[in-house]
Design an enzyme around this catalytic site. Structure first.
Site, mmCIF file in Angstrom:
data_model
loop_
_atom_site.group_PDB
_atom_site.id
_atom_site.type_symbol
_atom_site.label_atom_id
_atom_site.label_comp_id
_atom_site.label_asym_id
_atom_site.label_seq_id
_atom_site.Cartn_x
_atom_site.Cartn_y
_atom_site.Cartn_z
ATOM 1 N N CYS A 63 4.526 -2.487 -4.872
ATOM 2 C CA CYS A 63 3.028 -2.647 -4.838
ATOM 3 C C CYS A 63 2.519 -1.726 -6.030
ATOM 4 C CB CYS A 63 2.531 -2.699 -3.471
ATOM 5 S SG CYS A 63 2.607 -3.498 -2.287
ATOM 6 N N CYS B 140 10.189 0.730 2.930
ATOM 7 C CA CYS B 140 9.023 -0.170 3.748
ATOM 8 C C CYS B 140 9.336 -0.514 5.071
ATOM 9 C CB CYS B 140 8.419 -1.034 3.027
ATOM 10 S SG CYS B 140 9.827 -2.428 2.719
ATOM 11 N N CYS C 220 0.428 -0.134 6.778
ATOM 12 C CA CYS C 220 0.294 -0.996 5.690
ATOM 13 C C CYS C 220 1.323 -1.840 5.266
ATOM 14 C CB CYS C 220 -0.032 -0.168 4.467
ATOM 15 S SG CYS C 220 -0.799 -1.112 2.951
ATOM 16 N N CYS C 221 2.686 -1.367 5.287
ATOM 17 C CA CYS C 221 3.851 -2.231 4.932
ATOM 18 C C CYS C 221 4.088 -3.083 6.013
ATOM 19 C CB CYS C 221 5.139 -1.317 4.749
ATOM 20 S SG CYS C 221 4.960 -0.302 3.404
ATOM 21 N N CYS D 122 1.648 1.711 -5.359
ATOM 22 C CA CYS D 122 2.528 2.863 -4.587
ATOM 23 C C CYS D 122 3.798 2.961 -5.327
ATOM 24 C CB CYS D 122 3.007 2.245 -3.386
ATOM 25 S SG CYS D 122 1.838 1.934 -1.952
#
Length: 227
Positions: A191, A219, A108-109, A194
């Site tokens: 985010c 990240c 995702c990162c 998170c």
């Protein structure tokens, strides 16, 4: 106050001169980044300011983005994930894939941060960050200026030696706009999905990916090669 404030300003001046036209400041609108934005604007330095818009930031972060542009009369360049790549990731692994495993969180990162960062740094010789060595165990070795082997350029962290107290003393002294989430227990803000608030006794980055071991809570933007 341990930090000599003019030293950070001197680092910015030298960076602007040394890497004229080949430098960018990557802001995430954290307290440290707001301090650097204030310095860059106040010194009239020709350093473009960019940010990574993951598409999952807090509403308060977007509001601060707009407020910062109004306050300093600037435009901050956004770098966003590739739409097709983000859509494919969500379709294949789910909207909250980052909860499944460290590897999937890194996926995702990678899509939402690392790939856009690559575009941000393209053609640049140096980038400026608001990192401090006291922020977490993953950042203790940070120096004000060092070679970023991961991205192949120089990374400049003018506030590397600053304490959290130094940052907030500066913000109060100069009335620097900051994210109201900081007043609600969020020392480090990423985010919305998170990031959580932290207790007074916790590390300042304990609220980032809090379900993972502390040594993994990056990240990849500031990954350091193994020694």
């Amino acid at each position: 106050m341990n930090t000599d404030t003019p030293a950070a300003a001197d680092i910015l001046r030298q960076a602007a001169e040394l890497y004229d036209g080949r430098i960018v400041f990557a802001s995430s609108f954290g307290a440290e980044d707001q301090v650097l934005t204030h310095m860059i604007a106040g010194l009239g330095l020709d350093i473009p300011i960019s940010t990574l818009d993951t598409g999952r930031l807090f509403p308060e972060t977007y509001d601060l983005w707009a407020q910062t542009e109004r306050t300093y009369g600037i435009r901050i360049t956004p770098f966003m994930p590739d739409t097709a790549e983000a859509e494919k990731l969500v379709l294949e692994k789910g909207i909250n894939l980052f909860r499944h495993s460290i590897d999937e969180r890194h996926d995702c990162c990678r899509v939402r941060k690392l790939r856009p960062l690559t575009r941000m740094l393209s053609g640049k010789s140096a980038w400026i960050c608001g990192l401090r060595s006291a922020q977490s165990i993953t950042r203790r070795a940070i120096r004000p200026m060092e070679r970023d082997e991961t991205n192949g350029l120089v990374k400049i962290s003018p506030l590397a030696d600053w304490s959290e107290e130094d940052v907030w003393d500066y913000i109060r002294a100069w009335n620097v706009p900051y994210n109201p989430l900081h007043d609600r227990g969020y020392p480090s803000i990423g985010c919305a999905c998170c990031t959580r608030a932290v207790k007074r006794t916790e590390d300042v980055r304990a609220g980032r990916w809090w379900w993972e071991p502390s040594e993994h809570r990056e990240c990849g933007l500031h990954r350091r090669p193994r020694q």
